[in-house]
Motif scaffolding. Structure first.
Motif, mmCIF file in Angstrom:
data_model
loop_
_atom_site.group_PDB
_atom_site.id
_atom_site.type_symbol
_atom_site.label_atom_id
_atom_site.label_comp_id
_atom_site.label_asym_id
_atom_site.label_seq_id
_atom_site.Cartn_x
_atom_site.Cartn_y
_atom_site.Cartn_z
ATOM 1 N N HIS A 19 21.349 76.176 48.856
ATOM 2 C CA HIS A 19 20.389 77.302 48.354
ATOM 3 C C HIS A 19 20.090 76.443 46.887
ATOM 4 O O HIS A 19 19.144 75.762 46.745
ATOM 5 C CB HIS A 19 21.393 78.962 47.825
ATOM 6 N N HIS A 20 21.374 75.644 46.770
ATOM 7 C CA HIS A 20 20.889 75.111 45.075
ATOM 8 C C HIS A 20 19.680 73.265 45.524
ATOM 9 O O HIS A 20 19.532 72.747 45.234
ATOM 10 C CB HIS A 20 21.969 74.726 44.739
ATOM 11 N N ILE A 21 19.753 72.765 46.685
ATOM 12 C CA ILE A 21 19.283 71.827 46.967
ATOM 13 C C ILE A 21 18.133 72.062 47.601
ATOM 14 O O ILE A 21 17.622 70.823 46.800
ATOM 15 C CB ILE A 21 19.974 71.466 48.878
ATOM 16 N N SER A 22 17.596 73.180 47.271
ATOM 17 C CA SER A 22 16.168 73.558 47.010
ATOM 18 C C SER A 22 15.587 72.514 45.475
ATOM 19 O O SER A 22 14.553 72.467 45.184
ATOM 20 C CB SER A 22 15.772 74.896 46.849
ATOM 21 N N THR A 23 16.431 72.577 44.201
ATOM 22 C CA THR A 23 16.620 71.853 43.106
ATOM 23 C C THR A 23 15.925 70.501 43.773
ATOM 24 O O THR A 23 15.006 70.071 43.340
ATOM 25 C CB THR A 23 17.424 71.872 41.975
ATOM 26 N N PHE A 24 16.716 69.780 44.186
ATOM 27 C CA PHE A 24 16.818 68.472 44.427
ATOM 28 C C PHE A 24 15.768 68.041 45.584
ATOM 29 O O PHE A 24 15.162 66.861 45.791
ATOM 30 C CB PHE A 24 17.878 67.534 45.284
ATOM 31 N N LEU A 25 15.466 68.996 46.008
ATOM 32 C CA LEU A 25 14.823 68.806 47.188
ATOM 33 C C LEU A 25 12.865 68.469 46.834
ATOM 34 O O LEU A 25 12.072 67.673 46.998
ATOM 35 C CB LEU A 25 14.229 69.649 48.707
ATOM 36 N N THR A 26 12.553 69.477 45.590
ATOM 37 C CA THR A 26 11.949 69.703 45.393
ATOM 38 C C THR A 26 10.929 68.037 44.475
ATOM 39 O O THR A 26 10.351 67.852 43.742
ATOM 40 C CB THR A 26 11.783 70.756 44.163
ATOM 41 N N ALA A 27 12.160 68.759 43.559
ATOM 42 C CA ALA A 27 12.589 67.055 42.872
ATOM 43 C C ALA A 27 11.472 65.727 43.288
ATOM 44 O O ALA A 27 10.940 64.987 43.350
ATOM 45 C CB ALA A 27 13.453 66.848 42.152
ATOM 46 N N GLY A 28 12.663 64.925 44.589
ATOM 47 C CA GLY A 28 12.280 64.667 45.563
ATOM 48 C C GLY A 28 10.793 64.559 45.989
ATOM 49 O O GLY A 28 10.093 63.389 46.166
ATOM 50 N N VAL A 94 4.827 76.003 32.858
ATOM 51 C CA VAL A 94 6.014 76.598 34.178
ATOM 52 C C VAL A 94 5.749 77.738 35.160
ATOM 53 O O VAL A 94 4.502 77.991 35.088
ATOM 54 C CB VAL A 94 6.594 77.507 33.198
ATOM 55 N N VAL A 95 6.039 76.739 35.819
ATOM 56 C CA VAL A 95 6.026 77.865 37.514
ATOM 57 C C VAL A 95 7.123 77.436 37.810
ATOM 58 O O VAL A 95 8.229 77.347 38.005
ATOM 59 C CB VAL A 95 4.640 76.687 38.641
ATOM 60 N N THR A 96 7.538 78.901 38.872
ATOM 61 C CA THR A 96 8.870 79.274 39.656
ATOM 62 C C THR A 96 8.093 79.323 41.441
ATOM 63 O O THR A 96 7.643 79.711 41.290
ATOM 64 C CB THR A 96 9.104 80.380 38.760
ATOM 65 N N ALA A 97 9.380 78.652 41.976
ATOM 66 C CA ALA A 97 9.249 78.982 43.069
ATOM 67 C C ALA A 97 10.857 79.763 43.859
ATOM 68 O O ALA A 97 12.290 78.717 42.810
ATOM 69 C CB ALA A 97 9.340 77.506 44.092
ATOM 70 N N GLY A 98 10.630 80.117 44.999
ATOM 71 C CA GLY A 98 12.825 80.075 45.254
ATOM 72 C C GLY A 98 12.223 81.255 46.177
ATOM 73 O O GLY A 98 11.464 81.663 46.725
ATOM 74 N N ARG A 99 13.364 81.221 46.589
ATOM 75 C CA ARG A 99 14.056 82.706 47.501
ATOM 76 C C ARG A 99 13.342 83.726 46.958
ATOM 77 O O ARG A 99 13.343 85.262 47.904
ATOM 78 C CB ARG A 99 15.445 82.578 47.639
ATOM 79 N N LEU A 100 13.928 84.064 45.839
ATOM 80 C CA LEU A 100 13.017 85.715 45.871
ATOM 81 C C LEU A 100 11.721 86.348 45.402
ATOM 82 O O LEU A 100 11.003 86.711 45.402
ATOM 83 C CB LEU A 100 14.237 85.596 44.123
ATOM 84 N N SER A 101 11.338 84.400 45.294
ATOM 85 C CA SER A 101 9.703 85.035 44.657
ATOM 86 C C SER A 101 9.129 85.047 46.242
ATOM 87 O O SER A 101 7.879 84.998 46.369
ATOM 88 C CB SER A 101 8.892 83.992 43.561
ATOM 89 N N ALA A 102 9.495 83.945 47.187
ATOM 90 C CA ALA A 102 8.980 84.574 48.394
ATOM 91 C C ALA A 102 9.312 85.928 48.975
ATOM 92 O O ALA A 102 8.440 86.177 49.386
ATOM 93 C CB ALA A 102 9.792 83.280 49.227
ATOM 94 N N GLN A 103 10.269 86.306 49.135
ATOM 95 C CA GLN A 103 10.471 87.883 49.172
ATOM 96 C C GLN A 103 9.643 88.687 48.280
ATOM 97 O O GLN A 103 9.386 89.999 48.123
ATOM 98 C CB GLN A 103 11.930 88.162 48.835
ATOM 99 N N SER A 104 9.421 88.808 46.771
ATOM 100 C CA SER A 104 8.643 89.616 46.170
ATOM 101 C C SER A 104 8.027 89.388 45.311
ATOM 102 O O SER A 104 8.612 89.068 43.618
ATOM 103 C CB SER A 104 10.063 90.081 45.647
ATOM 104 N N PRO A 105 7.095 88.300 45.295
ATOM 105 C CA PRO A 105 6.250 87.510 44.408
ATOM 106 C C PRO A 105 5.852 89.022 43.188
ATOM 107 O O PRO A 105 5.590 88.228 41.911
ATOM 108 C CB PRO A 105 4.899 86.867 45.036
ATOM 109 N N LEU A 106 5.513 90.134 43.528
ATOM 110 C CA LEU A 106 4.937 91.350 42.607
ATOM 111 C C LEU A 106 6.127 91.026 41.501
ATOM 112 O O LEU A 106 5.540 91.855 40.064
ATOM 113 C CB LEU A 106 4.814 92.306 43.477
ATOM 114 N N SER A 107 7.010 91.112 41.677
ATOM 115 C CA SER A 107 8.426 91.540 40.474
ATOM 116 C C SER A 107 8.016 90.338 39.406
ATOM 117 O O SER A 107 8.811 90.512 38.363
ATOM 118 C CB SER A 107 9.753 91.512 41.344
ATOM 119 N N PHE A 108 7.527 89.500 39.896
ATOM 120 C CA PHE A 108 7.199 87.613 38.927
ATOM 121 C C PHE A 108 6.297 88.277 38.330
ATOM 122 O O PHE A 108 6.123 87.276 37.213
ATOM 123 C CB PHE A 108 7.398 86.976 39.560
#
Length: 453
Positions: A19-28, A94-108
Motif C-alpha cells: 500500500h505504501h508503494i503508491s508514495t514512490f510510484l507517484t514520485a517516480g 496540497v493535493v491528496t490521493a489514495g485508497r480512501l479518497s478513491a472510495q469516499s471523496p465526499l469525506s474530504f
C-alpha cells in the motif's frame, strides 16, 4: 516546481508495504513531467516522523506542492498536518490521493485541501494532472481531480495508466529497513515475513471479481492491467543487485488471474534457478494443482487467498466464485502442505449472515489444515462511498465493527476475540527464505540517510 510526495505521520492499524508503494510510484511518475524540477518522497508514517521533524522539513524546503497519500487509517491527523503546512509554508498547494479518497471523496470536503484525487483513475495520474493544472491554469480541468470547493461528483473522469507508463519505484529511496521492523511480530498478522527483507513488485492492478468489501474495483478498476513478464523479472534482478532483499512480494489484487502470464513468469524464474523466494495474493478460484505446482517449483513460499468464510450462511455476501465449501478448501490446503507453500487465509469477522460460531469454525478449519489465519473486520465499500464526513468514513476502518453493525455486547466481544485474542502460532515461512550473507550490507534509503545527518 518543487514537489513532496508524503505518506503522513500516523499510528498504523495495519501495515502492508504494498500500500505504501503508491508514495514512490507517484514520485517516480511526477519526475517525468516537464513542469517538475525536483521530487522528494517520504514515508513519514513508517519512519516514525515527529511533528518537529516534519515542521523542519516544511519550513526549510517550502515545497510548491505536497501530494499527501491517503489511506484508510492515516488521515486521523490530516487536520494537524494541514495546519503545519498552512502555518510554516503558506504558499504550498496540497493535493491528496489514495485508497480512501478513491472510495469516499465526499469525506474530504471538510479538510483544508486545494485538491482531491477522486475514484476512477490511478493516483499518480491524478496528482500529475493537478501539477500540470498548476503549471497551466488555462488548460482543461485536471482529470480525476476535484479542486477546492468543487463537488467531487462533478470532477472529470480520471485516467487508468497503461502498465508501460508505470514508473517502478526506486528501491534506494524506500525505507525498507523500517518496513522490516514493522513485520517483526508475526502475531500482528501483517502481510510480511518476519526477519526477512521484502521487495515489493507492483505487478498488476485491477480486479473483475468485484467484492463488495474490497476497494480495488473503484481504486484500480475492474480490468486487469499488469507488467510484462520481462519487465517484472528485470525489476527483480535489478533490485536484488542494488539492495539485500531476501524475497519478493508480488503486489497484485489477483495475482493468478492471468494464468498464462503466471505460468510464463514461473517458467522464467525456474530457468533462473528459482533463486527468488516469493509470495502473492489471489483467489482460490484462480488456483489449480498444476499451476500451484509450477508456482512452488519457481520459488513460491506463500499464497494469500480470500477464504472470507466457510460458513454457508455468509455466502450471499460473497461473489459466486468465492462461495467456498470446506472440502474444497481442505483439498487446496493439502496441496499447499504437500508442496511446502503456506496458505495465508483472509477471514472476515462480522460478514453479513455469519455467526460467531461459524467464523470460529472457519478459523479452526484453516489452522487444522496448517493455514495461517489473517482476520479483518467487515466493512462495506458501498456504504463507505456514501460517507459524507471524516467521522463517517472512519467507521469503516476494518478494525472495529461499524456502529450500525454492532450486535449485543457479548456477541461483539466474542467477535473481537477472533481478531484481537491471543495467538502464539508463528509462521514457519521464515525458515524457507534464506538470509543474505553477512557481507551484504544494506544500502540505506535516501530518507534514512537524511535523518542520520
Amino acid at each position: 516546481m518543487k514537489v513532496l510526495v508524503l505518506w503522513p505521520p500516523h499510528v498504523p492499524s495495519y501495515f502492508n508495504a504494498g500500500h505504501h508503494i503508491s508514495t514512490f510510484l507517484t514520485a517516480g511518475h511526477l519526475r517525468t513531467l516537464d513542469a517538475v524540477d525536483s521530487v522528494r518522497a517520504i514515508d513519514a508514517g513508517a519512519l516514525n516522523y515527529t511533528w518537529k521533524e516534519l515542521g523542519d522539513l516544511l519550513f526549510q524546503e517550502r515545497f510548491d506542492v505536497i501530494a499527501v497519500i491517503n489511506d484508510f487509517d492515516n488521515v486521523d491527523d490530516l487536520p494537524r498536518l494541514l495546519k503545519y503546512v498552512r502555518t510554516l509554508s503558506p504558499g504550498t498547494k496540497v493535493v491528496t490521493a489514495g485508497r480512501l479518497s478513491a472510495q469516499s471523496p465526499l469525506s474530504f470536503r471538510e479538510f483544508d485541501l486545494d485538491a482531491v484525487v477522486v475514484g476512477g483513475g490511478d493516483p499518480e495520474a491524478g496528482v500529475a494532472a493537478y501539477v500540470r493544472h498548476l503549471a497551466e491554469p488555462s488548460g482543461p480541468p485536471p482529470a480525476g481531480v476535484a479542486l477546492r470547493g468543487q463537488d467531487p461528483a462533478q470532477a472529470p473522469a480520471g485516467l487508468f495508466l497503461r502498465p508501460d507508463a508505470w514508473v517502478l519505484p526506486d528501491v534506494t529511496e524506500i525505507p525498507y529497513e523500517a518496513y522490516e521492523r514493522l513485520y517483526q511480530r508475526d502475531q500482528n498478522k501483517f502481510c510480511g515475513i518476519p526477519q526477512r527483507r521484502e521487495l515489493v513488485v507492483p505487478a498488476a492492478r485491477g480486479c473483475p471479481v468485484n467484492c463488495s468489501f474490497c476497494e480495488v474495483p473503484t481504486f484500480q478498476g475492474l480490468k486487469d492491467r499488469r507488467l510484462t513478464v520481462e519487465r517484472t523479472l528485470g525489476y527483480i534482478e535489478e533490485s536484488f543487485a542494488r539492495h539485500p532483499f531476501e524475497y519478493v512480494a508480488f503486489y497484485a489484487p489477483t495475482f493468478t488471474l492471468d494464468r498464462k502470464w503466471t505460468a510464463h513468469l514461473c517458467r522464467e524464474l525456474i530457468a533462473r534457478g528459482s533463486k527468488y523466494p516469493w509470495k502473492c495474493a489471489t483467489t482460490i478460484a484462480h488456483l489449480g494443482d498444476e499451476l500451484l505446482d509450477l508456482m512452488a517449483r519457481s520459488g513460491c513460499v506463500r499464497v494469500s487467498v480470500g477464504v472470507e468464510t466457510l460458513d454457508p450462511a455468509g455466502h450471499d455476501a460473497l461473489p459466486r466464485l468465492k462461495r467456498l465449501e470446506q472440502e474444497r478448501y481442505e483439498r487446496l490446503a493439502a496441496s499447499c502442505a504437500r508442496l511446502g507453500v503456506e496458505l495465508n487465509c483472509f477471514v472476515i469477522v462480522g460478514l453479513p449472515g455469519t455467526t460467531v460460531a461459524g467464523t470460529a469454525h472457519t478459523a479452526h478449519t484453516i489452522r487444522a489444515a496448517q493455514g495461517r489465519v489473517r482476520p479483518t473486520v467487515y466493512s462495506s465499500m458501498d456504504r463507505l462511498r456514501a460517507a459524507a464526513s471524516p467521522e463517517e468514513a472512519a467507521a469503516f476502518n476494518r478494525q472495529l465493527l461499524h456502529p450500525d453493525d454492532v450486535p449485543d455486547a457479548e456477541t461483539a466481544q466474542s467477535l473481537y476475540g477472533l481478531v484481537y485474542g491471543r495467538e502464539d502460532w508463528v509462521t514457519p515461512v521464515t525458515e524457507r527464505v534464506p538470509q543474505r550473507g553477512t557481507d551484504a550490507v544494506p544500502e540505506r534509503s535516501t530518507e534514512s540517510l537524511e535523518r542520520a545527518r
